[in-house]
Design an enzyme around this catalytic site. Structure first.
Site, short mmCIF file in Angstrom:
data_model
loop_
_atom_site.label_atom_id
_atom_site.label_comp_id
_atom_site.label_asym_id
_atom_site.label_seq_id
_atom_site.Cartn_x
_atom_site.Cartn_y
_atom_site.Cartn_z
N SER A 211 0.83 -1.20 0.00
CA SER A 211 0.00 0.00 0.00
C SER A 211 0.87 1.25 0.00
O SER A 211 0.38 2.36 0.19
CB SER A 211 -0.91 0.01 1.23
N ASN B 215 -18.21 26.52 -22.59
CA ASN B 215 -18.78 25.48 -21.74
C ASN B 215 -18.45 25.67 -20.25
O ASN B 215 -17.35 26.09 -19.91
CB ASN B 215 -18.29 24.12 -22.19
N GLN C 57 -7.01 -1.92 4.71
CA GLN C 57 -5.95 -1.17 4.03
C GLN C 57 -6.53 -0.36 2.86
O GLN C 57 -5.98 0.65 2.47
CB GLN C 57 -4.89 -2.15 3.52
N GLU D 50 -19.41 21.78 -14.14
CA GLU D 50 -19.79 20.39 -14.47
C GLU D 50 -18.91 19.39 -13.73
O GLU D 50 -19.38 18.35 -13.27
CB GLU D 50 -19.67 20.15 -15.98
N LYS E 116 -7.67 3.88 2.94
CA LYS E 116 -6.93 5.15 2.79
C LYS E 116 -7.09 5.78 1.42
O LYS E 116 -7.27 6.99 1.31
CB LYS E 116 -5.46 4.94 3.15
N THR F 85 -39.70 26.98 -7.71
CA THR F 85 -39.99 25.66 -7.15
C THR F 85 -40.34 24.80 -8.37
O THR F 85 -40.89 25.33 -9.36
CB THR F 85 -41.18 25.66 -6.17
N HIS F 86 -39.98 23.53 -8.33
CA HIS F 86 -40.19 22.63 -9.49
C HIS F 86 -39.52 23.17 -10.75
O HIS F 86 -39.98 22.89 -11.87
CB HIS F 86 -41.68 22.42 -9.78
N SER G 214 -15.18 24.42 -27.34
CA SER G 214 -15.39 23.11 -27.95
C SER G 214 -14.40 22.96 -29.10
O SER G 214 -14.05 23.93 -29.77
CB SER G 214 -16.81 23.04 -28.49
N TYR H 161 -8.87 -6.10 13.57
CA TYR H 161 -8.27 -5.64 12.31
C TYR H 161 -8.38 -6.72 11.22
O TYR H 161 -8.23 -7.90 11.49
CB TYR H 161 -6.78 -5.29 12.51
N ASN I 58 -1.32 -2.22 13.62
CA ASN I 58 -2.78 -2.05 13.66
C ASN I 58 -3.20 -0.79 14.41
O ASN I 58 -4.11 -0.09 13.98
CB ASN I 58 -3.43 -3.28 14.31
N LYS J 104 -19.06 27.79 -28.83
CA LYS J 104 -19.33 27.26 -27.49
C LYS J 104 -18.45 27.84 -26.39
O LYS J 104 -17.27 28.09 -26.58
CB LYS J 104 -19.13 25.74 -27.47
N1 ARG Z 1 -0.83 -1.20 5.67
C1 ARG Z 1 -1.72 -1.68 6.69
C2 ARG Z 1 -3.06 -0.97 6.54
O1 ARG Z 1 -3.10 0.03 5.92
C3 ARG Z 1 -1.17 -1.40 8.04
C4 ARG Z 1 -1.63 -2.38 9.07
C5 ARG Z 1 -1.07 -3.69 8.76
N2 ARG Z 1 -1.42 -4.64 9.76
C6 ARG Z 1 -1.34 -5.94 9.54
N3 ARG Z 1 -1.68 -6.72 10.51
N4 ARG Z 1 -0.95 -6.43 8.38
O2 ARG Z 1 -4.06 -1.41 7.05
#
Ligand code: ARG
Length: 465
Positions: A24, A286, A323, A291, A326, A156-157, A278, A318, A111, A284
């Protein structure tokens, strides 16, 4: 590069494909500063508990600071084999300070570490979004202030309903953004909880003072249950929910700007610098910025749904699934930030077509309700007045005239209670200015709302000083 932290019980090396799949680091590397901040606080806590000596603590802290510099100078190396930012920093620390680095992970697991990092990150991110929302509100108020005399149809509407001041319409968004700010402030209370010391899931046998760590990191509370602490992602979901509501508001504003800039409405002209052309149709212009704000709302709602779905079936505590949280969270933060920022830049540069707005407010029988109200002041029950004005409108539509363009004699055919004063009574400005209750569109009420908003903005910026 050093061996894996958990290599002890394994006989085979991890497959390369698995390293890539489970890594990650590309996402969570942006937590580096918080990870280091958390580790320095943890190190002090370990020293206080006598688990590391003060000399060791100094060495560890210096090493962590050095890593921060390396990351910022972009000399730090990342490898998928090291999974995430926590492992990267820990393994680099071992290279810099030697075996003492191994003591840092006492009484801690990734964790609780990962939740700590995200909480530190999100606390800052939310504070920054709140400041940005404050800037947007300031912009809304300043544009509203320029338009306390600009009249427009209220809808309204999406049908013309009653005339309002453009300032009133804009100040509706000020209110929405105030609630968005309050929601974010509320969710800060749940973000601001210190999870370290929960370790893997059950707490730690080492005698650390969790409140001391919390103090060092400016947390108001320490988490009360170690299993909950490592399993809880509510604070992210709550943020994503507040962010979604905020995006929904920005998207509604964007939608109005898009519609208003069409030639059908022709209420506004977008600044050239904020519109695009455009590649095929030369005429145009835009409203792409608006948007995209509207479109990006969908992304943030998606992040919220993905987070909820991610969590809904996870047994305590956990699970690696988490993971995935994030990328979703960061995307929600970045998208919301970008959309508030661009909206705050765009709004003051919009040109409102006052004549067109005013004309639109005086066509389409927007004064029908007021004519009924007038009859009520002359003693007619409202339902009867409603019916009577309905007939007048029908007649006016057939004669292709507005109510205020009918003659007094015509009007009196429907009710002898109508007198010559009616023409003043039905003037747009009078209709607006009769609505003086708190929150109404009367110039006086709108100016009061603007003043109240300015006082609040002033107070918030003074509080910050
Ligand atoms: N990269 C992990 C996460 O974002 C960190 C925690 C990892 N813990 C584990 N027991 N593998 O969740």
């Amino acid at each position: 590069m050093s061996e894996k932290l958990w290599a002890g019980r394994f006989q085979e090396k991890t497959a390369k494909s698995v390293e890539t799949f489970t890594s990650s680091i590309d996402v969570d590397r942006r937590l580096y500063a918080y990870d280091i901040q958390g580790s320095i606080a943890h190190c002090k806590t370990l020293a206080k508990a006598g688990i590391v000596s003060s000399k060791e603590a100094r060495k560890l802290t210096a090493g962590l600071k050095e890593i921060k510099q390396e990351i910022e100078a972009q000399t730090f190396e990342y490898h998928h084999a090291l999974e995430d930012i926590h492992t990267h920093i820990e393994s680099r620390l071992a290279e810099i300070v030697g075996p003492v680095a191994q003591k840092l992970h006492t009484a801690r697991s990734r964790n609780d570490q990962v939740v700590l990092d995200v909480r530190l990150y999100l606390r800052d991110a939310v504070a920054a979004i709140i400041r940005l929302l404050g800037r947007l509100q300031k912009v809304v108020v300043s544009v509203a202030k320029r338009h306390t005399e600009t009249v427009m149809p209220g809808y309204t509407h999406l049908q013309r309903a009653q005339p309002v001041l453009l300032a009133h319409h804009l100040m509706a968004y000020y209110e929405m953004f105030s609630r968005d700010t309050e929601r974010l402030q509320d969710c800060l209370a749940r973000i601001n909880v210190m999870p370290l010391g929960s370790a893997a899931l059950a707490g730690t046998p080492h005698p650390i003072d969790r409140k001391y760590t919390a103090n060092l990191l400016g947390f108001k509370k320490v988490s009360a249950n170690s299993m909950d602490a490592v399993a809880d992602r509510d604070f992210m979901i709550e943020f994503a929910s507040a962010a979604s509501i905020g995006m929904m508001h920005l998207s509604r504003l964007a939608e109005e700007l898009i519609v208003w800039s069409s030639s059908e409405f022709n209420f506004i002209e977008l600044p050239d610098a904020f519109a695009t052309g455009s590649s095929i149709m030369p005429q145009k212009k835009n409203p792409d910025v608006a948007e995209l704000v509207r479109g990006k709302a969908g992304r943030v709602f998606g992040n919220l749904m993905a987070l909820l779905t991610l969590m809904k079936s996870l047994p305590l505590s956990y699970n690696r699934d988490m993971q995935e949280d994030k990328a979703l969270l960061f995307d929600a933060v970045d998208t919301l930030n970008a959309c508030i920022d661009i909206t705050a830049q765009l709004l003051p540069k919009i040109k409102f077509n006052k004549a067109r707005l005013q004309a639109a407010a005086s066509h389409g029988y927007l004064n029908a309700t007021d004519l009924a109200d007038y009859l009520v002041t002359k003693g007619m029950p409202f339902r009867e007045a409603h019916h009577c004005v309905g007939q007048i409108v029908g007649y006016a539509v057939r004669s292709r005239k507005e109510l205020h363009a009918l003659s007094l004699a015509d009007l009196q055919k429907f009710s002898d209670r109508i007198e010559g004063e009616i023409f003043d009574f039905l003037k747009t400005s009078q209709m607006i200015d009769r609505r003086t209750t708190i929150g109404g569109t009367a110039t006086r009420a709108v100016k009061a709302a603007i003043r109240a908003a300015e006082r609040k903005i002033h107070k918030t910026s003074a509080d910050k000083k």
